[in-house]
Design an enzyme around this catalytic site. Structure first.
Site, short mmCIF file in Angstrom:
data_model
loop_
_atom_site.label_atom_id
_atom_site.label_comp_id
_atom_site.label_asym_id
_atom_site.label_seq_id
_atom_site.Cartn_x
_atom_site.Cartn_y
_atom_site.Cartn_z
N THR A 127 0.83 -1.20 0.00
CA THR A 127 0.00 0.00 0.00
C THR A 127 0.86 1.26 0.00
O THR A 127 1.98 1.25 0.54
CB THR A 127 -0.91 0.01 1.25
N ASP A 128 0.32 2.34 -0.56
CA ASP A 128 1.02 3.61 -0.51
C ASP A 128 1.11 4.18 0.90
O ASP A 128 1.91 5.07 1.19
CB ASP A 128 0.38 4.64 -1.45
N GLU A 129 0.31 3.65 1.82
CA GLU A 129 0.29 4.17 3.19
C GLU A 129 1.61 3.94 3.93
O GLU A 129 1.87 4.59 4.95
CB GLU A 129 -0.88 3.59 3.97
N TYR A 151 -1.59 -0.19 11.06
CA TYR A 151 -1.78 -0.92 9.80
C TYR A 151 -0.62 -0.68 8.84
O TYR A 151 0.01 -1.62 8.34
CB TYR A 151 -3.10 -0.51 9.13
N LYS A 155 2.36 -3.21 7.36
CA LYS A 155 2.61 -3.43 5.93
C LYS A 155 4.04 -3.05 5.56
O LYS A 155 4.68 -3.71 4.75
CB LYS A 155 1.61 -2.63 5.09
#
Length: 325
Positions: A127-129, A151, A155
């Site tokens: 994810t870009d997060e 989260y 990741k």
């Protein structure tokens, strides 16, 4: 070719599996797909119903942290495409432990099983997060990882393990980092299906803070096509951003959804902002575009299709939202 898809009963993973088995990806028309899914709240057998009887599809219920199961299951597969993850930021804030177990430890167990089984290629869907928040411009794959939620931190930990397994053991691992996904079969706690199902029922929608947080939106079909492209044409040890190219504030997204239902701001309830809420995400997709990626789903058309899908598939989402499944 045999492809193992952990998390293949979830929103994005099931779309990938359905696309793969329907012949959407040239060169993979004969591929056999094994789905491994624990079937937690977000893993739904109904997502795989269209391919349940497909001769090239096998479903295995199980946990990616189960080393014994992986030791039996992974051998014989040529490729692992890992969608398995705990993904909802709000849930990670109230219960970070499950995210560490699944996203970090589970990924390590998969990587180790793939290494021992001689898997050819391992694609990690991220994810870009993991990059944190960016005020202007867009992240390239060279940006440092600065996650701000449990989260995204979990990741990021998985991404670093992927790097380590490539650098230390020579495993062909490729990582994709996508922007915010939307599409059919998305669990109704996420913002678009939450707002759509609330509006279907005539209920107000909750908008965090001032609503000016910015997200880049990507249709799930374009995301899965990007993942497949990385599997086909990506390079071992590399990271590829997959963006949709459409930036909207949460207020702008809300306006579009309200308009789709012919209602106004009286249907919006402001709520306290999420803890550690990232202000803006944006990825530079130049690297994957260089190997042929191009998002094809127009956002407004895709959003209208999603609204229609949830209107037409109440039997899918209502038991999930009401907790009766």
């Amino acid at each position: 070719m045999r492809i193992l898809v952990p998390g293949g009963a979830g929103f994005i993973g099931s779309h990938y599996v359905r696309s793969l088995l329907s012949g959407r990806y040239p060169g993979y028309e004969d591929a056999h797909v094994t789905v491994l899914d624990k079937l937690t709240y977000a893993g739904n057998p109904a997502n795989l119903r269209p391919v349940a009887g497909h001769p090239r599809h096998t479903f295995v219920k199980g946990d990616i942290t189960d080393g014994g199961l992986l030791a039996e299951l992974v051998p014989g597969h040529d490729v692992v495409v890992n969608f398995a993850a705990e993904t909802h930021v709000d849930r990670s804030i109230t219960g970070a432990g499950d995210f560490v177990v699944t996203n970090v430890y589970g990924t390590q167990r998969l990587l180790q099983a793939a290494l021992q089984a001689g898997v050819r290629t391992f694609v990690q869907v991220s994810t870009d997060e993991v990059y944190g928040s960016i005020a202007e411009g867009a992240w390239t794959e060279e940006e440092p990882l600065l996650p701000n939620s449990p989260y995204s931190a979990a990741k990021a930990g998985a991404d670093l393990l992927c790097r380590a397994y490539h650098r230390t053991y020579g495993l062909d691992v490729r990582v994709t980092r996508c922007s915010n996904n939307y599409g059919p079969h998305q669990y109704p706690e996420k913002v678009i299906p939450l707002f759509v199902t609330n509006l279907i029922d005539g209920r107000p929608v909750p908008l965090y803070g001032d609503g000016h947080n910015v997200r880049e939106w990507l249709h799930v079909d374009d995301h899965c096509a990007g993942v497949q492209l990385v599997l086909d044409k990506g390079c071992a040890g590399e990271v590829y951003n997959i963006g949709g190219g459409v930036e909207l504030t949460n207020r702008q997204l809300t306006e579009r959804l309200l308009a789709a239902f012919g209602v106004g701001w009286e249907m919006v309830t402001p709520v306290e902002d999420r803890l550690g809420h990232d202000r803006r995400y944006a990825v530079d997709s130049g690297k994957i575009r260089a190997i042929g990626y191009e998002p094809r789903v127009d956002f407004d058309e895709g959003l209208a299709q999603v609204v229609r899908w949830y209107r037409d598939n109440e039997s899918w989402w209502r038991p999930l939202r009401d907790g009766t499944r």
